[in-house]
Design a protein around this motif. Sequence first.
Motif, short mmCIF file in Angstrom:
data_model
loop_
_atom_site.label_atom_id
_atom_site.label_comp_id
_atom_site.label_asym_id
_atom_site.label_seq_id
_atom_site.Cartn_x
_atom_site.Cartn_y
_atom_site.Cartn_z
N LYS A 578 63.89 30.73 76.83
CA LYS A 578 64.48 29.68 77.66
C LYS A 578 63.45 29.23 78.69
O LYS A 578 62.87 30.06 79.40
N ASN A 620 65.64 24.40 89.60
CA ASN A 620 65.65 24.94 88.24
C ASN A 620 65.36 26.43 88.21
O ASN A 620 65.98 27.18 87.43
N ASN A 623 68.49 28.28 89.18
CA ASN A 623 69.47 28.31 88.08
C ASN A 623 69.10 29.37 87.05
O ASN A 623 69.98 30.09 86.55
N MET A 624 67.81 29.49 86.73
CA MET A 624 67.39 30.51 85.76
C MET A 624 67.60 31.91 86.32
O MET A 624 67.95 32.84 85.58
N SER A 625 67.36 32.08 87.62
CA SER A 625 67.57 33.39 88.23
C SER A 625 69.03 33.79 88.16
O SER A 625 69.36 34.98 87.95
N LEU A 626 69.93 32.82 88.33
CA LEU A 626 71.36 33.12 88.23
C LEU A 626 71.73 33.56 86.83
O LEU A 626 72.66 34.35 86.63
N GLN A 627 71.01 33.07 85.82
CA GLN A 627 71.25 33.46 84.43
C GLN A 627 70.44 34.71 84.04
O GLN A 627 70.42 35.09 82.89
N GLU A 628 69.77 35.31 85.07
CA GLU A 628 68.97 36.51 84.86
C GLU A 628 67.88 36.27 83.81
O GLU A 628 67.60 37.12 82.96
N GLU A 629 67.27 35.11 83.87
CA GLU A 629 66.18 34.76 82.97
C GLU A 629 64.89 34.63 83.78
O GLU A 629 64.90 34.16 84.93
N ILE A 671 66.46 24.63 79.41
CA ILE A 671 67.69 24.70 80.21
C ILE A 671 67.51 24.02 81.57
O ILE A 671 68.29 24.22 82.48
#
Length: 677
Positions: A578, A620, A623-629, A671
């Motif tokens: 991602k 951005n 947002n990726m940190s919230l998805q643990e990415e 994403i």
Amino acid sequence: MKARDFSVLLGVISIIIMLVIPLPGWLLSILILINISLALIVILVSMNTTEPLQFSVFPSLLLLLTLFRLGLNVSTTRSILSEANAGGVVETFGTFVIGNNPLVGFVVFVILIIIQFLVITKGSERVSEVAARFTLDAMPGKQMSIDADLNAGMINEQQAKDRREKIEHEADFYGAMDGASKFVKGDAIAGIIIVLINIIFGLIIGVAQLGLSFNEAIDVYMRLTVGDGLVSQIPALLISTATGIVVTRVASDGNLSADVSKQLLRYPTLLYIAGGTIFLLGLTPINFLLTTVIAAVLIFSAFSLSRKSQEEAEPTQEQIDESDSEEMRLPENVVGLINMDPIEFEFGYGLIPLADSNQGGDLLDRVVMIRRQLAIELGLVIPVVRIRDNIQLNPNEYRLKIKGNEVTRGELLLDHYLAMSPGIDEDELDGIDTVEPAFGLPAKWITEEAKDDAEMSGYTVVDPPSVVSTHITELVKRYAHQLIGRQETQQLIDHLKEMNPILVEEVTPDPLSVGDVQKVLAKLLREQVSIKNLPVIFETLADFAKMTTDTDLLTEYVRQSLSAQITNEIVQGRPQLKVITVSGEVEKLIAEHIQQTEHGSYLAMDPDTQQRVVHSVAENVENMSLQEEMPVILCSPTIRMYFKQLLDRFYPHVVVLSYNEIEPTAEIQSIGVVKVA
């Protein structure tokens, strides 16, 4: 303008005035004494310099002093021929040398001129020519020697720059001295001509215009001519001698007086031989008493020097007892104190059990494993980690220093465990709130009794040695680009050369130096790209270094060649990668703001536009940190380097990749998009 500078300019203007306006006798006497004083100062300074460049102003000063002396000659000649008077100094010098016999005084003066012109001046001129030629011939070799030392890592860029400047200054100095020595020669010739003019025309004026008899004219004008010649030739002789001293001076630790006395009296045995020879000369009709006194002085000097040398070679018991304390005062021991360890780990006295094997500490073994692990992961041999205690730190505190600079500081509780939360807020664990030092995760220090409960609740529990070893590992990875210098790069090149000699020869030392290769490897390590695959890196450098030596561009080419390695490091077995992509608008904006210079290219974007781009990146990344990415940004190859430079100040840990650095087999999912907010 400073008063000192103004005085020099005024002096030059005064010299020009001297050539035109007649000067009174008292003023000529003052200027003559100033001329003699300046000549004495010049020769004394030349004798006390340790290398020629310490008197770099000498060529220009030589020209000014020569002009000053010629101006005095013109003024004194005008006074002698027009008034038969050139001041008290000239009169005194002439009377003292001539005495009652003008012919004998004139002969003495002629001998002085011959010494000045044929011996001192001619010798200085020849030495200046040879020194200038040899210095210019040696310049290419000296430059190559500096480049070789720089490539080998023996000196840094600043030291190389200083040495190059010194070589250039030496060449300029000896070239200027070659030209300035011609002025000295011309001054000597002019002095001879002026003397002849004073005598011939003085006799004519004295007999024809002043009505003096021939003997009276000889007495007056010979005295003034010899006096004028002496007051000009004595300073000229001193200046010529100073010229010879400066151009023949070899750089040393002492001045001329120290070197002469030290080297001339180095061998006392030779003084015994010289003293015996002088004594034997006394057995001939030569004065026996005189030769015996001189021989006795030489032999006594030889005895004193021999005794002094023996005392220095055999120290007394008191000196031996004081040798330990004196040793600490020696310069070489002081120099050793400034050595800097590449990696230093310091800890307070409360953490001594961590490194003391007698108390069960295994930190030393863990550091060895860290070096092995990083050699496998990064392809870089990490320097030895210097581990020491520091009473200035708090008892449970530690810190890590890279190249002498502190990069982190932490605290350990040896009788506790570090428990990191699994992200579930249901279970409340008793302990001391803290932050995991390596990754900045919230954690707690818990007692050994609470360890089992924490593991049952899903906490990751780590002992203190593991905490600090993980912290060291991550920091060394982060600062690995600072740990690879020219010396470490040369070691990697030598290792690669054993297996791929042709490949190495095609890259270094031409077209790329060791320093260029080091910069490429450091740029890769700065973005956590392993340099273990050196053959591929050198293959790429061999292909593209023929087109450009810009290390930034070469690094981009190398990254593209390492696309499989970079993809595997980023994907790490995940089915999808991602990423955040960069919009065409932003890419075009960055491309338009790239500035090309002779030293490379850089991004020159106005602060407002930068802020808007960074704000979009921040949204951005959040947002990726919230998805643990892990945040990964994907962009075109032409702007990747500049986009990474832009983000380094705000998000240095965000990975920025180009499309050419991702393998076609990798599945990518966008994403988020970076836009101009």
